[in-house]
Design an enzyme around this catalytic site. Structure first.
Site, mmCIF file in Angstrom:
data_model
loop_
_atom_site.group_PDB
_atom_site.id
_atom_site.type_symbol
_atom_site.label_atom_id
_atom_site.label_comp_id
_atom_site.label_asym_id
_atom_site.label_seq_id
_atom_site.Cartn_x
_atom_site.Cartn_y
_atom_site.Cartn_z
ATOM 1 N N ARG A 193 -27.875 14.918 -7.383
ATOM 2 C CA ARG A 193 -26.434 14.953 -7.610
ATOM 3 C C ARG A 193 -26.202 14.466 -9.042
ATOM 4 N NH1 ARG A 193 -22.686 11.126 -3.772
ATOM 5 N NH2 ARG A 193 -23.490 9.510 -5.141
ATOM 6 N N LEU A 225 -0.155 4.170 0.996
ATOM 7 C CA LEU A 225 -0.684 5.008 2.081
ATOM 8 C C LEU A 225 -1.129 6.391 1.613
ATOM 9 C CD1 LEU A 225 1.674 4.082 5.088
ATOM 10 C CD2 LEU A 225 -0.568 3.145 4.517
ATOM 11 N N ASP A 261 0.870 -1.184 0.000
ATOM 12 C CA ASP A 261 0.000 0.000 0.000
ATOM 13 C C ASP A 261 0.904 1.230 0.000
ATOM 14 O OD1 ASP A 261 -3.233 0.397 1.155
ATOM 15 O OD2 ASP A 261 -1.911 2.136 0.939
ATOM 16 N N LYS A 294 -11.841 1.108 -14.433
ATOM 17 C CA LYS A 294 -12.028 -0.270 -13.945
ATOM 18 C C LYS A 294 -12.359 -1.199 -15.115
ATOM 19 C CE LYS A 294 -11.395 0.064 -9.460
ATOM 20 N NZ LYS A 294 -10.589 -0.846 -8.629
ATOM 21 N N GLY A 329 -25.189 12.602 -12.296
ATOM 22 C CA GLY A 329 -24.628 11.271 -12.568
ATOM 23 C C GLY A 329 -25.211 10.146 -11.741
ATOM 24 N N TYR A 336 -13.966 6.955 -13.392
ATOM 25 C CA TYR A 336 -13.680 5.861 -12.456
ATOM 26 C C TYR A 336 -14.120 4.518 -13.041
ATOM 27 C CZ TYR A 336 -14.430 2.704 -8.559
ATOM 28 O OH TYR A 336 -14.448 1.595 -7.758
HETATM 29 N N1 UDP Z 1 -26.487 10.355 -1.146
HETATM 30 C C1 UDP Z 1 -27.210 11.372 -0.540
HETATM 31 N N2 UDP Z 1 -26.549 12.202 0.327
HETATM 32 C C2 UDP Z 1 -25.233 12.064 0.632
HETATM 33 C C3 UDP Z 1 -24.507 11.005 0.012
HETATM 34 C C4 UDP Z 1 -25.162 10.179 -0.872
HETATM 35 O O1 UDP Z 1 -28.406 11.542 -0.788
HETATM 36 O O2 UDP Z 1 -24.703 12.865 1.418
HETATM 37 C C5 UDP Z 1 -27.184 9.469 -2.082
HETATM 38 C C6 UDP Z 1 -26.593 9.494 -3.495
HETATM 39 O O3 UDP Z 1 -27.118 10.587 -4.222
HETATM 40 C C7 UDP Z 1 -27.072 8.134 -4.010
HETATM 41 C C8 UDP Z 1 -27.025 7.238 -2.765
HETATM 42 O O4 UDP Z 1 -27.027 8.131 -1.649
HETATM 43 O O5 UDP Z 1 -28.403 8.224 -4.453
HETATM 44 C C9 UDP Z 1 -25.781 6.379 -2.682
HETATM 45 O O6 UDP Z 1 -24.663 7.225 -2.900
HETATM 46 P P1 UDP Z 1 -23.178 6.789 -2.529
HETATM 47 O O7 UDP Z 1 -22.277 7.935 -2.821
HETATM 48 O O8 UDP Z 1 -23.156 6.212 -1.147
HETATM 49 O O9 UDP Z 1 -22.870 5.571 -3.504
HETATM 50 P P2 UDP Z 1 -22.969 5.438 -5.113
HETATM 51 O O10 UDP Z 1 -24.272 4.740 -5.361
HETATM 52 O O11 UDP Z 1 -22.877 6.796 -5.714
HETATM 53 O O12 UDP Z 1 -21.804 4.578 -5.447
#
Ligand code: UDP
Length: 327
Positions: free
Chosen positions: A282, A34, A32, A145, A284, A141
């Site tokens: 949010r 770190l 790792d 992957k 995406g 991201y």
């Molecule tokens: N989410 C939210 N508030 C936050 C963080 C996440 O409403 O402060 C929502 C986000 O928009 C998604 C869900 O929680 O609909 C899961 O988001 P997370 O980032 O945990 O994982 P992802 O699915 O994006 O990998």
């Protein structure tokens, strides 16, 4: 006793892997750098500090330890950051992995379990998502992957390196003792963010979007406990090395919870009020992401042990005992 090299062993998922492999009687060696990981998480294990793309260091590790297989977690993993820093994401997740795989091939290490992601599917309309669904990442991201998944395919054909790519849905929870857990800076994942509000480390949860085409208007995700996830890695390694094969599996629970359901479950488990506001969406975020995990259940003979209550309860145990993470 089999010896496994874990890359990214100081991170959230890698540190759980180290602990559980040791519980199961494997010998563990960690590499790792770190940059994101925590030294406290690996102090009980043999470890090397450095980059997986450092071929001299990896050659040294492989000559000092007879490695039977690799579990590869080392990567940058923040979607938002990946959109602003594609060079760093390609360089770290793809470039360093390519050099690392080269090192493995040179030393004849033949089995690797690769940490992939549901982000390889992008905004899929299909639910639940099977491994055959079209691959169309919508962020850097996920693209990095997917690039490694493809690289593994060609390396397998040319060099005989067996791989298992595991596409994770939403990983959460912590090892039951509460000694290790999730500690990201900044924290962006829903469950740890909700628990930070319960701890009063922040005032309010912002729920991103209340107008999605779901029963309560908030997004739905498929949560898998990190301990169940690691047991799938062990099953994958055992199967791959026994049968001498390569494959790809989704890892989720097959069911989904909305963001509001997660909030309400967390309120119940923590016995805290957890104030929340609905905010704009949010960018995406797909409305629903649910895994079909039947392939892993059938072929790897893997079964989940933990449900959403266990996930939040173990994450809470870790948070309460480590309100500032490993600091
Ligand atoms: N989410 C939210 N508030 C936050 C963080 C996440 O409403 O402060 C929502 C986000 O928009 C998604 C869900 O929680 O609909 C899961 O988001 P997370 O980032 O945990 O994982 P992802 O699915 O994006 O990998």
């Amino acid at each position: 006793m089999k010896k496994i090299l874990i890359t990214g062993g100081a991170g959230y998922i890698g540190s759980h892997c180290a602990r559980i492999l040791a519980d199961e009687g494997y010998e563990v060696v960690i590499i790792d750098n770190l940059v994101k990981g925590h030294i406290q998480a690996i102090k009980d294990f043999k470890h090397y500090i450095g980059n997986i793309g450092d071929e001299d260091l990896v050659a040294k590790i492989l000559s000092e330890n007879k490695i039977d297989g690799v579990m590869h977690f080392a990567a940058y993993s923040l979607v938002g950051e990946s959109m602003k820093m594609p060079y760093e994401y390609y360089s770290n997740n793809v470039g360093q992995t390519m050099s690392f795989l080269h090192s493995l091939i040179k030393q004849g290490v033949n089995n690797i379990v690769f940490s992939s992601t549901a982000a390889v599917y992008g905004q899929s309309d299909v639910s639940p998502i099977t491994e055959e669904v079209v691959l169309a990442p919508i962020n850097t991201y996920g693209e990095t992957k997917l690039t490694v998944e493809k690289m593994l395919k060609w390396f397998n054909i040319a060099y005989g390196l067996n791989y298992t790519s595991l596409r994770y849905f939403n990983v959460a929870g912590a090892y039951e003792t509460g000694e290790i857990g999730e500690d990201h800076n900044p924290e962006t994942h829903l469950i740890p963010v909700v628990l930070n509000v319960a701890l009063r480390k922040s005032d309010k949860l912002k729920i991103f979007g209340g107008d999605y085409p779901t029963p309560d208007g908030t997004c739905i995700r498929d949560y898998i406990h990190v301990v169940d996830l690691i047991y799938a890695h062990i099953k994958a390694y055992e199967y791959m090395s026994a049968v001498n094969t390569s494959d790809i599996f989704n890892l989720g629970s097959g069911g989904g919870y909305s963001n509001l359901e997660i909030l309400n479950t967390a309120r119940k488990i923590t016995n805290c009020e957890i104030p929340a506001d609905v905010e704009p969406r949010r960018p995406g975020d797909p409305p629903i992401l649910i895994a079909a995990s039947k392939k892993a259940e059938d072929i790897l003979n893997w079964k989940r042990k933990y449900d959403i209550n266990d996930i939040i309860a173990t994450a809470w145990k870790w948070k309460k005992s480590h309100p500032d993470g490993y600091k």
